[in-house]
Scaffold this motif. Structure first.
Motif, PDB file in Angstrom:
ATOM      1  N   LEU A  93       8.507   9.898   6.615  1.00 41.30           N
ATOM      2  CA  LEU A  93       8.953   9.619   7.983  1.00 41.30           C
ATOM      3  C   LEU A  93       8.481   8.220   8.358  1.00 41.30           C
ATOM      4  CD1 LEU A  93      10.100  10.370  10.773  1.00 41.30           C
ATOM      5  CD2 LEU A  93       7.887  11.427  11.289  1.00 41.30           C
ATOM      6  N   ILE A 108      18.302   9.008   6.437  1.00 40.18           N
ATOM      7  CA  ILE A 108      18.694   9.455   7.776  1.00 40.18           C
ATOM      8  C   ILE A 108      18.073   8.499   8.792  1.00 40.18           C
ATOM      9  CG2 ILE A 108      18.542  11.303   9.505  1.00 40.18           C
ATOM     10  CD1 ILE A 108      18.241  13.293   7.225  1.00 40.18           C
ATOM     11  N   ALA A 146      17.345   8.474  12.691  1.00 42.86           N
ATOM     12  CA  ALA A 146      17.321   9.254  13.932  1.00 42.86           C
ATOM     13  C   ALA A 146      17.104   8.281  15.077  1.00 42.86           C
ATOM     14  CB  ALA A 146      16.218  10.300  13.877  1.00 42.86           C
ATOM     15  N   TYR A 197      18.442  11.513  18.451  1.00 41.63           N
ATOM     16  CA  TYR A 197      17.144  12.181  18.621  1.00 41.63           C
ATOM     17  C   TYR A 197      16.563  11.683  19.933  1.00 41.63           C
ATOM     18  CZ  TYR A 197      12.603  14.161  17.353  1.00 41.63           C
ATOM     19  OH  TYR A 197      11.452  14.904  17.331  1.00 41.63           O
ATOM     20  N   ARG A 221      16.275  19.422  17.243  1.00 45.37           N
ATOM     21  CA  ARG A 221      16.574  18.616  16.053  1.00 45.37           C
ATOM     22  C   ARG A 221      15.375  18.440  15.132  1.00 45.37           C
ATOM     23  NH1 ARG A 221      21.416  14.971  16.311  1.00 45.37           N
ATOM     24  NH2 ARG A 221      22.184  16.902  15.393  1.00 45.37           N
ATOM     25  N   THR A 222      14.158  18.594  15.651  1.00 41.79           N
ATOM     26  CA  THR A 222      12.964  18.387  14.823  1.00 41.79           C
ATOM     27  C   THR A 222      12.954  19.242  13.561  1.00 41.79           C
ATOM     28  OG1 THR A 222      11.607  17.587  16.658  1.00 41.79           O
ATOM     29  CG2 THR A 222      10.445  18.577  14.798  1.00 41.79           C
ATOM     30  N   GLU A 253      15.362  20.417  11.799  1.00 43.56           N
ATOM     31  CA  GLU A 253      16.377  19.896  10.877  1.00 43.56           C
ATOM     32  C   GLU A 253      15.858  18.660  10.141  1.00 43.56           C
ATOM     33  OE1 GLU A 253      20.430  17.267  11.432  1.00 43.56           O
ATOM     34  OE2 GLU A 253      20.027  18.856  12.891  1.00 43.56           O
ATOM     35  N   LEU A 254      15.210  17.768  10.863  1.00 42.80           N
ATOM     36  CA  LEU A 254      14.686  16.559  10.243  1.00 42.80           C
ATOM     37  C   LEU A 254      13.502  16.867   9.327  1.00 42.80           C
ATOM     38  CD1 LEU A 254      14.905  14.082  13.266  1.00 42.80           C
ATOM     39  CD2 LEU A 254      16.409  14.209  11.264  1.00 42.80           C
ATOM     40  N   VAL A 271      13.342   9.379   6.342  1.00 39.34           N
ATOM     41  CA  VAL A 271      13.889   9.460   7.699  1.00 39.34           C
ATOM     42  C   VAL A 271      13.296   8.328   8.533  1.00 39.34           C
ATOM     43  CG1 VAL A 271      14.051  10.842   9.804  1.00 39.34           C
ATOM     44  CG2 VAL A 271      14.219  11.949   7.554  1.00 39.34           C
ATOM     45  N   LEU A 293       8.156  15.242  16.248  1.00 37.84           N
ATOM     46  CA  LEU A 293       8.514  15.065  14.840  1.00 37.84           C
ATOM     47  C   LEU A 293       7.303  14.642  14.019  1.00 37.84           C
ATOM     48  CD1 LEU A 293      10.618  15.071  12.637  1.00 37.84           C
ATOM     49  CD2 LEU A 293      11.308  12.764  13.334  1.00 37.84           C
TER      50      LEU A 293
END
Length: 295
Positions: free
Chosen positions: A8, A34, A36, A61, A69-70, A72-73, A83, A101
């Motif tokens: 992340l 990804i 966000a 996000y 959504r957290t 999913e990420l 990400v 997140l």
């Protein structure tokens, strides 16, 4: 075999001048699996300005979908994805989406790193002209007047410099509340449109700034407020000074050390405490009722 998870990346974005974008930001935008973004439209404007194209999937996000959504990420991160998290301006999770997140990623032992970038908090602090050696960030104050006053009273005696974000249409009410709680003469700086064309830093007492803001202020606002002054030592009369010395002596301290300690506590010269002790001893020697005895 150890399972390798993804990474992340929290990326700071310009708070005004696009030229302030950190060099690594462009590379991360191009290579992330990804991206966000707090606002995907703002993201498109950012990538156009930087002349880059995102190759990965772009998802929104923001505050409204952060909780949903957290997971999913995090699932994508567990699967090995890189990400990239960006907000509209500044550093993710600092009064912006991101904390949930980061916390979820840490819980899953996922690597979290950052692309350092511009910060309205540090920029305003540096420009304020107020002490910067110790400070605390208070974010946005509550919108309701009573709750706002309550939050301010929590830090009324805070010695560190205080930094706040505020909406322009609430700035005059906020500064007036600060003047009520902290005092109209407490120094502050209102930093507006930092790094943008119409950047402005207005410095003065809170009362003065509240009157200025009542005329209307536009733009993104960061308020920096001087910390509370050091409380003056309580004034102690001679009898109380002698009593404190006596208490320390009875606890085993030598008189010289006791006098020095009491003088430090009271913010007085040692000679003043010594004179009070001598005067009390002389008064006691003159007879009963003449003074507090110090043998």
């Amino acid at each position: 075999m150890t399972h390798v998870t993804g990474t992340l990346v929290l990326a700071g974005t310009p708070i005004g001048d696009i030229a302030d974008a950190p060099p690594r930001l462009a590379a991360e935008l191009e290579t992330a699996d990804i991206v966000a973004a707090e606002d995907t439209r703002r993201l498109r404007g950012l990538t156009r300005a930087l002349g880059v194209h995102t190759s990965g999937r772009v998802v929104s996000y923001f505050e409204g979908n952060e909780s949903a959504r957290t997971p999913e990420l995090v699932e994508a991160l567990v699967g090995g994805a890189r990400v990239l998290l960006v907000t509209d301006a500044g550093m993710p999770s600092v009064s912006d989406p991101g904390y949930r997140l980061v916390a979820a990623a840490v819980e899953q032992d996922i690597k979290v790193t950052a692309v350092p970038g511009p910060s309205a908090v540090l920029t305003a602090l540096a420009l304020s002209g107020l002490p910067v050696d110790r400070f605390c960030f208070e974010g946005f104050l509550p919108r309701k007047a009573g709750e706002r006053l309550g939050r301010l009273r929590e830090v009324e005696k805070e010695r560190r410099t205080l930094v706040y974000f505020e909406a322009p249409h609430r700035l005059d009410d906020t500064l007036a509340a600060m003047a009520e709680v902290f005092g109209a003469e407490r120094r502050a700086a209102v930093c507006r449109e930092l790094t943008k064309t119409y950047e402005e830093v207005k410095r003065g007492g809170l009362g003065e700034l509240a009157a200025w803001a009542a005329e209307g202020v536009r733009g993104e606002i960061t308020v920096v407020v001087e910390g509370a002054p050091e409380a003056a030592p309580a004034e102690l009369d001679a009898e109380e000074l002698v009593r404190r010395v006596r208490v320390r002596e009875e606890a085993g301290e030598r008189r010289k050390e006791a006098i020095a300690a009491v003088a430090a506590e009271a913010g007085l010269p040692k000679r003043e405490v010594f004179d009070a002790v001598v005067a009390a001893k002389n008064a006691a020697a003159q007879g009963p009722g003449k003074g507090k005895e110090l043998s």
